[in-house]
Design a protein around this motif. Structure first.
Motif, short mmCIF file in Angstrom:
data_model
loop_
_atom_site.label_atom_id
_atom_site.label_comp_id
_atom_site.label_asym_id
_atom_site.label_seq_id
_atom_site.Cartn_x
_atom_site.Cartn_y
_atom_site.Cartn_z
N ASP A 113 59.82 60.06 -73.94
CA ASP A 113 59.59 59.12 -75.04
C ASP A 113 58.18 59.20 -75.61
N VAL A 114 57.32 60.00 -74.98
CA VAL A 114 55.93 60.11 -75.44
C VAL A 114 55.83 61.24 -76.46
N VAL A 115 55.44 60.86 -77.67
CA VAL A 115 55.28 61.84 -78.75
C VAL A 115 53.80 61.86 -79.16
N LEU A 116 53.19 63.03 -79.06
CA LEU A 116 51.79 63.18 -79.44
C LEU A 116 51.73 63.66 -80.89
N GLU A 117 51.57 62.72 -81.80
CA GLU A 117 51.62 63.04 -83.23
C GLU A 117 50.30 63.62 -83.74
N ASN A 118 49.20 63.25 -83.12
CA ASN A 118 47.88 63.76 -83.53
C ASN A 118 47.78 65.26 -83.20
N LYS A 119 47.23 66.05 -84.10
CA LYS A 119 47.13 67.49 -83.85
C LYS A 119 46.14 67.81 -82.73
N ASN A 120 45.15 66.93 -82.52
CA ASN A 120 44.20 67.08 -81.43
C ASN A 120 44.21 65.79 -80.59
N PRO A 121 45.26 65.57 -79.84
CA PRO A 121 45.38 64.30 -79.13
C PRO A 121 44.32 64.12 -78.04
N LEU A 122 43.99 62.87 -77.83
CA LEU A 122 43.13 62.48 -76.71
C LEU A 122 43.98 61.63 -75.79
N VAL A 123 44.17 62.12 -74.57
CA VAL A 123 45.08 61.48 -73.61
C VAL A 123 44.29 61.09 -72.36
N LEU A 124 44.59 59.92 -71.83
CA LEU A 124 44.00 59.49 -70.56
C LEU A 124 45.07 59.56 -69.49
N VAL A 125 44.76 60.27 -68.41
CA VAL A 125 45.69 60.41 -67.28
C VAL A 125 45.07 59.78 -66.04
N ALA A 126 45.84 58.98 -65.34
CA ALA A 126 45.38 58.40 -64.07
C ALA A 126 46.40 58.75 -62.99
N GLU A 127 45.90 59.30 -61.89
CA GLU A 127 46.80 59.65 -60.79
C GLU A 127 46.79 58.55 -59.74
N ALA A 137 42.54 47.52 -66.62
CA ALA A 137 41.27 47.93 -67.21
C ALA A 137 41.38 49.31 -67.86
N LEU A 138 42.13 50.22 -67.25
CA LEU A 138 42.37 51.54 -67.86
C LEU A 138 43.07 51.39 -69.20
N LEU A 139 44.04 50.49 -69.26
CA LEU A 139 44.78 50.27 -70.51
C LEU A 139 43.88 49.64 -71.57
N ARG A 140 42.98 48.77 -71.16
CA ARG A 140 42.04 48.18 -72.12
C ARG A 140 41.10 49.25 -72.68
N THR A 141 40.65 50.15 -71.81
CA THR A 141 39.81 51.26 -72.27
C THR A 141 40.57 52.12 -73.26
N ALA A 142 41.82 52.43 -72.93
CA ALA A 142 42.66 53.25 -73.81
C ALA A 142 42.84 52.59 -75.17
N ASP A 143 43.04 51.29 -75.16
CA ASP A 143 43.21 50.55 -76.42
C ASP A 143 41.91 50.56 -77.22
N ALA A 144 40.80 50.31 -76.53
CA ALA A 144 39.51 50.26 -77.22
C ALA A 144 39.17 51.59 -77.89
N ALA A 145 39.54 52.69 -77.25
CA ALA A 145 39.25 54.02 -77.78
C ALA A 145 40.39 54.54 -78.65
N ASN A 146 41.48 53.81 -78.70
CA ASN A 146 42.66 54.22 -79.48
C ASN A 146 43.14 55.62 -79.09
N VAL A 147 43.25 55.85 -77.77
CA VAL A 147 43.74 57.14 -77.31
C VAL A 147 45.21 57.29 -77.70
N ASP A 148 45.68 58.53 -77.69
CA ASP A 148 47.05 58.78 -78.14
C ASP A 148 48.10 58.41 -77.10
N ALA A 149 47.73 58.46 -75.84
CA ALA A 149 48.68 58.07 -74.79
C ALA A 149 47.94 57.89 -73.47
N VAL A 150 48.53 57.07 -72.61
CA VAL A 150 48.09 56.95 -71.22
C VAL A 150 49.24 57.44 -70.35
N LEU A 151 48.96 58.41 -69.50
CA LEU A 151 49.97 58.96 -68.60
C LEU A 151 49.59 58.60 -67.17
#
Length: 273
Positions: A113-127, A137-151
């Motif tokens: 369901d994750v579609v990376l529409e940006n041609k140069n996506p910025l993605v945050l991954v947490a293992e 807090a990771l999700l708040r960071t992602a929102d603040a930076a408007n990243v394309d996805a959190v995985l």
């Protein structure tokens, strides 16, 4: 208009159901429902296209007219329930949620369901993040930076834990999130041409020396164990935040924020995002 049900008894089955959903991850998984509190959280859930099945409002804190305005954006109208202050105090986590508690249907968050529409996506991954506060807090960071996805790889925590929702301030509802194993997420990133930059202590370069303008995934692990060897084997480049004190690591959400905003800074300078 929906007929409004009224509840004043702490022994009511719906009250017991709300408490069970708040306290038990197994019940949330079994029912596919979770509890959210607050006007802002409700508004973000509606914006994120969540289906709200039941909305409970404290009759002394919010009017029926206000409730109907809040749910105006919903395609499917929820069951409306007014509750006494005693019931509200029993089921609410905090007193600052303005009299609003709701039950909503969770999402699966599959990688498909994750579609990376940006041609140069910025993605945050947490293992394997486990603590609700860190996930939020990771999700708040992602929102603040408007990243394309959190995985989230090998998820240990529950996205719909009330503490995760609360610490994310509702960003969990509006952030594109994908869940999967480490192998699945690595394959997803590679199939989308996304470079993998792992926060690690070994074979690393200073994060400010890395060019993050191309498709980028910033990958962080837990403070206790770091990233698994599988990530390091597939890393485009390991990166490090130099430590100037006595310890060699920071809170995972702080590290992620530093790295993500460095990538954002570079992109804004170059105009690539």
């Amino acid at each position: 208009m929906n007929e409004v049900k009224k509840i004043s008894s702490l022994q009511n089955p719906l009250v017991k159901k709300v408490l069970l959903l708040k306290d038990k991850a197994r019940e949330r998984k079994k029912s596919g429902l979770f509890v959210l509190e607050g006007r802002r959280e409700l508004q973000l859930a509606i914006k994120g296209d969540y289906e709200v099945s039941t909305l409970l409002s404290c009759e002394t804190l919010v009017s029926e007219a206000e409730v109907r305005v809040l749910i105006d954006g919903l395609k499917r109208r929820p069951q409306l329930v007014t509750i006494s202050k005693e019931v509200y105090q029993k089921i609410a986590y905090r007193e600052t949620t303005e009299g609003i508690v709701a039950l909503a249907k969770s999402k699966l968050h599959t990688l498909e369901d994750v579609v990376l529409e940006n041609k140069n996506p910025l993605v945050l991954v947490a293992e394997a993040p486990e603590k609700p506060g860190n996930i939020g807090a990771l999700l708040r960071t992602a929102d603040a930076a408007n990243v394309d996805a959190v995985l989230i790889a090998n998820p240990k925590g529950d996205l719909y834990n009330p503490n995760t929702i609360r610490s994310s301030i509702g960003c969990v509802f509006t952030t594109t999130i994908g869940l999967g194993s480490t192998s699945e997420i690595i394959a997803f990133l590679k199939s989308n041409g996304v470079g993998i930059f792992c926060a690690a202590l070994t074979a690393s370069k200073n994060y400010t020396d890395i060019d993050f303008n191309a498709s980028t995934a910033i990958v962080v692990g837990t403070e206790a164990t770091g990233l698994s060897q599988e990530w390091l084997q597939h890393s485009t480049q390991n990166i490090i935040i130099p430590m100037r004190g006595e310890i060699d690591s920071m809170n995972v959400s702080v590290s992620a924020a530093i790295l993500v905003f460095e990538a954002l800074r570079q992109r804004e300078l170059k105009g690539s995002k």
